[in-house]
Design an enzyme around this catalytic site. Structure first.
Site: not given
Ligand SMILES: *Cc1c(COP(=O)(O)O)cnc(C)c1O
Length: 460
Positions: A318, A320, A362, A389-390
């Site tokens: 998965e 992102g 972070y 404003c931070e």
């Molecule tokens: C956030 C998330 C991802 C993706 O994370 P990346 O660091 O963007 O690759 C994949 N699976 C789950 C369940 C997530 O919460």
């Protein structure tokens, strides 16, 4: 006195080690290919992306602006799809989602993870196939689960006992039998170079392997005929650069697969190892090679499952950030340049923590560049800050910019494609910037920037 100029000498001796500023790069105008979008270049001094000059983008659409290199993003989708051929690649929509992004995913044959009814609505708005959607979330509402059932999403990843009961009830009510996975907390937490393989059970996500909660979830799901348990899911963290943490997680998940087989005589056919593949934000970071990661993960899963006498499950990943992060930049106009004597220069731009909260949230690190022209002025230790404003409203904590930087110059910040627009807010009533896609010398808006009317909408 003039602005602070490199070399820094001992003026930073009082700083904590982690706050020590980076060395000034040899060439401030360099477009580091690992960090900037794949089609980046310079034409007549100015940064170009997708063959489009950022000065033209700023003029046409205004700043702040998110710019997405379509070829970069789509080529990374293809990189993941081909590296993980035979496995499932689910793009984690929370990194950045809009209708056009969903169209690209569909065209490139990827699947999609959503974590809310809103993300699901974006996917459905452009007819993304529901069977290629996985529904995540640690507190899915009844309405969200009902929608997921009605349209028939491919998988629902359950995260609590309550959800098992809730989903079982709803599946019964609507006459459905969804494929579900269990989000397992494996006790592995990975972040960049290190991972911790001891108790990280103290968090809101998942059902713990250590405490037996995951095994209990298996029992409860198998007791409900209206739920079809197909596998286990684990997501160990973000910005991970090697597979060591995944290996430990896979081993631990496999012990549960074995236990399930022994206790219930059931062999689960799927294993989802989540996302978290790192990208390069700064010159000293190296993004892992997707092909190497893929080969290594497949080998690990095959080895541990075969070793445990189990068939090799279908693997899902998965990514992102790894897909959408590097292809996006943020474009800002410099408004003020304030020298804080002997320390650094504060460069204020026209956005800030409302369009990129990661630094404040972070301590993320970014690379920035004078984008509207080249300069050979002395490097100046700078902090790029927003207009909120931070005092924590910082976009780039420590970076060298040319000493002749002036109001009106354009700054580009690299690798902002993931978790910037999706985490954007309207703090101080700043409108969220537009997202523009560039490709082959053309630009087009894929998400409109907000207007003052948008900000006032809904107010009585
Ligand atoms: C956030 C998330 C991802 C993706 O994370 P990346 O660091 O963007 O690759 C994949 N699976 C789950 C369940 C997530 O919460």
């Amino acid at each position: 006195m003039s602005r602070f100029v490199h070399p820094a000498g001992d003026r930073h001796a009082e700083m904590l080690p982690q706050e020590r500023p980076p060395q000034a790069p040899a060439d401030l105008n360099r477009i580091h290919p690992e960090i900037w979008p794949r089609t980046s270049g310079r034409t007549d001094g100015a940064l170009t992306i997708g063959g489009v000059d950022v000065r033209d983008l700023a003029e046409q659409y205004g700043t702040p602006l998110y710019v997405l290199d379509e070829d970069d993003v789509r080529s990374r989708m293809r990189d993941y799809a081909s590296a993980f051929a035979g496995s499932e690649v689910h793009y984690a929509g929370k990194a950045f989602l809009c209708k056009e992004m969903v169209r690209w995913l569909d065209a490139e044959g990827l699947s999609l993870d959503v974590a809310s009814g809103g993300e699901l609505a974006v996917a459905l708005a452009v007819g993304f196939p529901p069977e290629r959607i996985t529904m995540h979330g640690n507190n899915k509402s009844e309405a969200e689960l009902t929608r997921a059932l009605e349209i028939g999403v491919g998988h629902i990843v359950v995260d609590s006992y309550e959800e098992i009961a809730r989903l079982g009830y709803l599946a019964d009510k609507y006459g459905k039998r969804p494929d579900v996975m269990i989000r397992v907390t494996t006790g592995v937490e990975a972040h960049t170079h290190e991972f911790i393989a001891t108790a990280h059970d103290d968090q809101k996500f998942g059902l713990s392997l250590n405490t037996g909660a995951a095994a209990e979830a298996v029992r409860r799901i198998l007791a409900l005929p209206q739920l079809n348990l197909v596998g286990l899911h684990s997501h160990i963290g973000s910005q991970i650069v090697d597979t060591a943490g995944f290996e430990v997680a896979a081993r631990r998940l496999t012990t549960l697969l074995v236990a399930i087989k022994e206790e219930h005589g059931v062999v689960l056919p799927e294993l989802d190892l989540g996302g978290g593949y790192g990208i390069a934000y700064t010159p000293d970071e190296v993004a892992p090679d997707v092909k190497e990661i893929a080969d290594s993960l497949r080998e690990i899963v095959a080895k541990v499952c075969t070793g445990a006498g189990l068939p090799v499950p279908k693997l899902t990943v998965e990514p992102g950030r790894g897909i959408v992060g590097p292809g996006g930049i943020s474009l800002y106009t410099v408004g003020t340049v304030k020298d804080v004597e002997g320390l650094r220069t504060y460069v204020s731009v026209d956005g800030g923590m409302s369009d990129n909260v990661r630094t404040a949230l972070y301590g993320a690190e970014y690379t920035t560049l004078l984008a509207s022209r080249e300069s050979h002025a002395q490097p100046m230790l700078s902090r790029v800050v927003g207009k909120h404003c931070e005092s924590g409203d910082i976009i780039v904590r420590d970076h060298y910019l040319p000493g002749d930087l002036a109001p009106g110059d354009l700054l580009a910040v690299a690798a902002t494609g993931a978790y910037c627009r999706s985490l954007a807010s309207n703090y101080n009533y700043l409108p969220k910037p537009a997202v523009v896609a560039v490709r082959n010398g053309q630009s087009r808006v894929i998400v409109q920037g907000e207007t003052e009317d948008d900000l006032l909408r809904g107010q009585l």
